[in-house]
Design a protein around this motif. Structure first.
Motif, PDB file in Angstrom:
ATOM      1  N   LYS A 148       4.591  -8.643  -2.952  1.00 34.68           N
ATOM      2  CA  LYS A 148       3.326  -8.628  -3.660  1.00 34.68           C
ATOM      3  C   LYS A 148       2.591  -7.333  -3.326  1.00 34.68           C
ATOM      4  N   ILE A 149       2.103  -6.653  -4.344  1.00 38.66           N
ATOM      5  CA  ILE A 149       1.419  -5.382  -4.145  1.00 38.66           C
ATOM      6  C   ILE A 149      -0.053  -5.653  -3.865  1.00 38.66           C
ATOM      7  N   SER A 150      -0.507  -5.247  -2.668  1.00 39.79           N
ATOM      8  CA  SER A 150      -1.909  -5.434  -2.324  1.00 39.79           C
ATOM      9  C   SER A 150      -2.667  -4.109  -2.303  1.00 39.79           C
ATOM     10  N   LYS A 151      -1.930  -3.014  -2.180  1.00 34.40           N
ATOM     11  CA  LYS A 151      -2.552  -1.699  -2.253  1.00 34.40           C
ATOM     12  C   LYS A 151      -1.516  -0.692  -2.714  1.00 34.40           C
ATOM     13  N   LEU A 152      -1.991   0.396  -3.257  1.00 32.70           N
ATOM     14  CA  LEU A 152      -1.103   1.431  -3.757  1.00 32.70           C
ATOM     15  C   LEU A 152      -0.630   2.292  -2.601  1.00 32.70           C
ATOM     16  N   ALA A 153       0.682   2.438  -2.469  1.00 30.35           N
ATOM     17  CA  ALA A 153       1.228   3.263  -1.405  1.00 30.35           C
ATOM     18  C   ALA A 153       2.540   3.874  -1.886  1.00 30.35           C
ATOM     19  N   VAL A 154       2.817   5.069  -1.421  1.00 29.18           N
ATOM     20  CA  VAL A 154       4.083   5.720  -1.711  1.00 29.18           C
ATOM     21  C   VAL A 154       4.991   5.436  -0.530  1.00 29.18           C
ATOM     22  N   VAL A 155       6.078   4.715  -0.793  1.00 33.23           N
ATOM     23  CA  VAL A 155       7.006   4.331   0.262  1.00 33.23           C
ATOM     24  C   VAL A 155       8.275   5.152   0.097  1.00 33.23           C
ATOM     25  N   ALA A 156       8.680   5.787   1.176  1.00 31.54           N
ATOM     26  CA  ALA A 156       9.907   6.582   1.131  1.00 31.54           C
ATOM     27  C   ALA A 156      11.101   5.640   1.181  1.00 31.54           C
ATOM     28  N   GLU A 157      11.912   5.671   0.137  1.00 30.51           N
ATOM     29  CA  GLU A 157      13.100   4.838   0.069  1.00 30.51           C
ATOM     30  C   GLU A 157      14.307   5.761   0.082  1.00 30.51           C
TER      31      GLU A 157
END
Length: 115
Positions: free
Chosen positions: A25-34
């Motif tokens: 579930k998205i609770s805040k916008l974040a850039v996640v390094a995958e």
């Protein structure tokens, strides 16, 4: 099997991993390094064209360091991705020669008050 024969080919196919867990579930916008390891399953295989061997042993001789070097090398796509995130700000001629006036205060009615 240690090979000292002819041309070799390194195959490194990437297969998209299937995910069984539901998306978070998205609770805040974040850039996640995958990383690619997070998204793909890969199996490295070396072929020898001269001997006809389709799965050369990669644990002996110079082959492990060569395979490792090829797999860790930055591809053009990776270099372009890194370059896209780097921003180098350099002044141009217009900003170097810019002369600014002294600051002025603008009141709530739009009138200019000089300092």
């Amino acid at each position: 099997m240690l090979l000292s024969c002819g041309p070799l080919q390194l195959l490194n196919p990437s297969i998209v991993k299937t995910r069984n867990e539901p998306p978070q579930k998205i609770s805040k916008l974040a850039v996640v390094a995958e990383t690619e390891e997070d998204r793909y399953d890969t199996r490295t295989k070396v072929l020898c064209y001269e001997c006809g061997v389709e799965d050369v042993e990669t644990t002996s001789g110079k082959l492990p360091s060569i395979v490792d070097g090829v797999l860790k090398a930055n591809t053009f796509a990776r270099q372009a991705e890194v370059k896209a995130w780097e921003q180098e700000i350099t002044p141009c001629e217009h900003t170097l020669c810019l002369e600014q006036d002294t600051g002025r205060h603008i009141d709530s009615q739009g009138g200019i008050i000089d300092f």
